[in-house]
Scaffold this motif. Structure first.
Motif: not given
Lengths: 407, 311
Positions: B160-178
């Motif tokens: 099966f195929y699983m496309p992954v892209q930005c998950h636009q998280c509600k609790n995003p680790p990326c914005t926290k660390v910037c």
């Protein structure tokens, strides 16, 4: 006030003039370092023009030897405290005059740290975005913003303490306790904080199980307190060969005990981590498997980590034997092995495998490019040059050759 | 280093060695200057306006207007065509959610390429926001997946195929660390990047558990005729080397009521997108009725990107 300023300027210019005096060995050494610096600057300029594509980093392994060296050097800087504590807390007489060499090493190491993070930036000209007030500083949210504060703070503390003590010695006046002792004690806590915060950079990332381990902080401290004093031992050994400055064997032996105990703790903590990863054997063991044994046929880091472990174990054995107490050359060997072993363990052994496999399970390996390596060598040369200059200025002040009387 | 010489010879020695020292210092400075040679290859240098530009949130509407016009001029100079660069704002009462049907996805990667074309990603090296992973049936261990599959035709049996892209998280680790707040979550749930503010430290890339972020390791290249001229500041304006980028749910489309490019191109209808705050939306229906899950729920990121099964 004006006289004080004039005196201080006179002091600074005399220190500066010192840098241009020395025998052929000094000039050869400085010339060599300058050449490597220039080569590094050239490589960095190339990187600035063509982008970080000139490095071996990828989207999968997005930090490489720059951040690895940065991490190692934060530890070296923090380790100055291993001289400060015996002197100021336990009033150790043997180390008393040497503490300043430790603090100067911290200054040089922090300068290197700042250089390593700067060359890692994709947009170095936007550094002002990091300056509180005029930029947009994400404090206290980002651990990187904590790191900016603690590193610059530590730099300021050490520059102040060294500068004050040396200036007092130059004028032959007794340093006023209130002018520096409080800062020395702030510095002790601060030293631990710089390396803890640097560990937290990694520890705080839930998406990277290899780093997301509470033991990384203590491991960083233990390895720093091994490699840092080991570097100081080597520096003192060189110092007493090329200058008239007297370093007693007893001082080296005190440092030897520090390296010995720290290395033991470091290896113990590493064993804890290895046990937890491999005995649990969950999916999170992938990075550790990649590091120690290779994963899906990829094994670039395997020779590195086993070299590190071998070096650390040999160093530990040497340090445990009375041999390194009797024979200083053997102590030097143990120190070199410990420094190299810990450099690998913290850099190639901790920063890189955190990225492998990628969060989506892909194994992309990392190898620094020649250009990237040149930048690193350039920064190391710059740091060594800075330390050489600091010693060139401070040794004559400490042994009395340079003082206010002979102005 | 020299030993402390006797006082009478002191001055002459230091004068001689000082002379030697200054020659050495001059040589050192010359070596450093020679080291800077590659700077001559530097193309257009950074303008004062670019250098001093403020953070997105600090720009007043009139400043923003000036910035947008300036970017249009820059694009025109570089590509020879004048784009429309706008700053689309989030709509009130809207929170975007994506749902992806794993039963239907056949792994054709049409979404990957539509995304590249829409969002003005660099073509050489090609930057892709969506990674489709071919997974063998019976496991969710991503290490067993393959992101570089290239068979004659898809789908292949047993996968099966699983496309992954930005998950636009509600609790995003990326914005926290910037460290400079160059990335943040907008009120409509889209995590954006101010490309003109990012310093390129790549801490967000290390923090993301979904490998959603991409870095411009070199100056992006886009053929002139491939440029999408409808641009947004936080979305598909052309990026420069040294900054991060990632999926932004096609902000230039979705904020004016259109679907993302990846959804529009999908031949199997596996991709669903809409406003979760509207109970009658398709995504609200899917989240209520289907067997839905999020990737790596244990990392606590609370994605706005859901996977589901039909049957």
């Amino acid at each position: 006030m004006i006289t004080a300023a004039r005196n201080y300027t006179r002091f600074l210019s005399r220190c500066f003039a010192c840098l241009f005096e020395g025998d052929w060995r000094y000039f050869l050494w400085v010339g060599l370092l300058t050449a490597v610096c220039a080569a590094g600057l050239n490589a960095y300029t190339r990187q600035y023009v063509y982008g970080l594509a000139t490095t071996g980093m990828t989207d999968q392994v997005s930090w490489g030897v720059y951040i690895a060296n940065f991490t190692f050097l934060v530890g070296v800087a923090a380790a100055a405290v291993m001289l400060v504590i015996p002197v100021y807390v336990y009033h150790n007489e043997d180390l008393h005059d040497l503490v300043i060499f430790g603090e100067l090493l911290a200054v040089a190491a922090i300068l290197m740290c700042l250089a390593f993070v700067t060359v890692d930036l994709g947009r170095p000209e936007r550094f002002w975005h990091l300056i509180p007030g005029i930029g947009k500083f994400n404090f206290p949210g980002s651990m990187l913003s904590w790191d900016v504060i603690v590193l610059n703070g530590y730099l300021a503390l050490n520059v102040y303490i060294c500068g004050y003590l040396l200036y007092c010695r130059y004028r032959n006046v007794k340093p006023a306790k209130w002018f520096y002792i409080p800062f020395v004690f702030i510095g002790i806590g601060w030293a631990v904080s710089i390396h803890t915060v640097t560990a937290f950079l990694y520890v705080g990332l839930g998406g990277r199980p290899f780093w997301n381990s509470a033991i990384v902080g203590p491991r960083f401290i233990a390895s720093a307190f091994t490699a840092g004093p080991a570097i100081i031992i080597l520096a003192l050994q060189i110092l007493r060969r090329v200058t008239t400055y007297r370093v007693r064997d007893k001082a080296l032996m005190t440092l030897r005990s520090i390296v010995q105990v720290s290395m033991l703790i470091n290896l113990f903590l590493l064993a804890n981590e290895v046990f937890k990863e491999f005995y649990t054997d969950s999916l999170h063991v992938a990075s550790a498997k990649y590091l120690f044994f290779g994963l899906h046929g990829h094994s670039a880091l395997v020779p590195w980590i086993w070299t590190a472990i071998a070096f650390n174990c040999i160093a530990m054995t040497l340090l445990a034997m009375p041999l390194t107490k009797r024979s200083l050359p053997w102590l030097d060997v143990a120190c070199v092995l410990a420094i190299v072993g810990i450099w690998i363990e913290k850099g190639m052994g901790l920063v890189i495998p955190g990225f492998i496999p990628s969060p989506l399970g892909e194994v992309v390996e990392y190898l620094p490019t020649w250009n990237e390596t040149l930048v690193c060598l350039g920064i190391w040369a710059f740091g060594l040059l800075a330390y050489t200059f600091f010693l060139r200025m401070s040794v004559p002040i400490l042994n009395g050759a340079l003082n206010k009387e002979n102005e | 280093m020299i030993a402390n010489p006797p006082p009478e010879s002191r001055d002459s020695i230091s004068r001689r060695s000082f002379l030697r020292g200054s020659t050495a210092a001059a040589a050192g400075v010359a070596a450093m200057a020679a080291g800077l040679a590659p700077l001559r290859k530097l193309g257009e240098s950074i303008s004062v306006d670019q250098f001093l530009q403020q953070h997105y949130k600090e720009l007043k509407p009139e400043d923003m207007d000036k910035v947008l016009r300036r970017i249009e001029g820059e694009v025109e100079r570089q590509y020879g065509v004048r784009p429309h660069v706008r700053d689309y704002k989030p709509m009130n009462g809207v929170e975007y959610v994506y749902a992806l049907n794993l039963t239907r996805c056949v792994g054709c990667r049409k979404c990957v390429h539509a995304c590249v074309a829409e969002n003005n990603q660099s073509r050489d090296p090609e930057i892709q926001y969506i990674q489709v992973i071919k997974m063998p049936n019976g496991t969710f261990d991503m290490e067993k997946g393959d992101a570089h599959y290239a068979p004659e035709s898809v789908p292949e049996k047993g996968f099966f195929y699983m496309p992954v892209q930005c998950h636009q998280c509600k609790n995003p680790p990326c914005t926290k660390v910037c460290p400079v707040k160059a990335t943040w979550t907008e009120p409509d749930g889209i995590t954006v990047i101010d490309y003109n503010w990012c310093i390129g430290c790549r801490y967000c890339e290390a923090a993301c558990p979904y490998f959603a972020r991409r870095f411009n390791f070199s100056e992006p290249t886009i053929p002139k005729d491939k440029l999408n001229l409808e641009m947004s500041y936080l979305g598909n304006q052309p990026r420069h080397k040294g900054v991060m980028e990632k999926c932004h749910f096609c902000i230039q489309r979705t904020r004016v009521g259109r679907y993302p490019a990846c959804l529009e191109v999908c031949p199997t209808g596996s991709r669903k997108f809409g406003n979760i705050l509207d109970p009658n939306s398709e995504v609200a229906h899917i989240l209520r009725e289907k067997r839905v899950f999020v990737l790596k729920e244990e990392v606590g990121t609370l994605p706005r990107f859901f996977y589901y099964f039909d049957v």
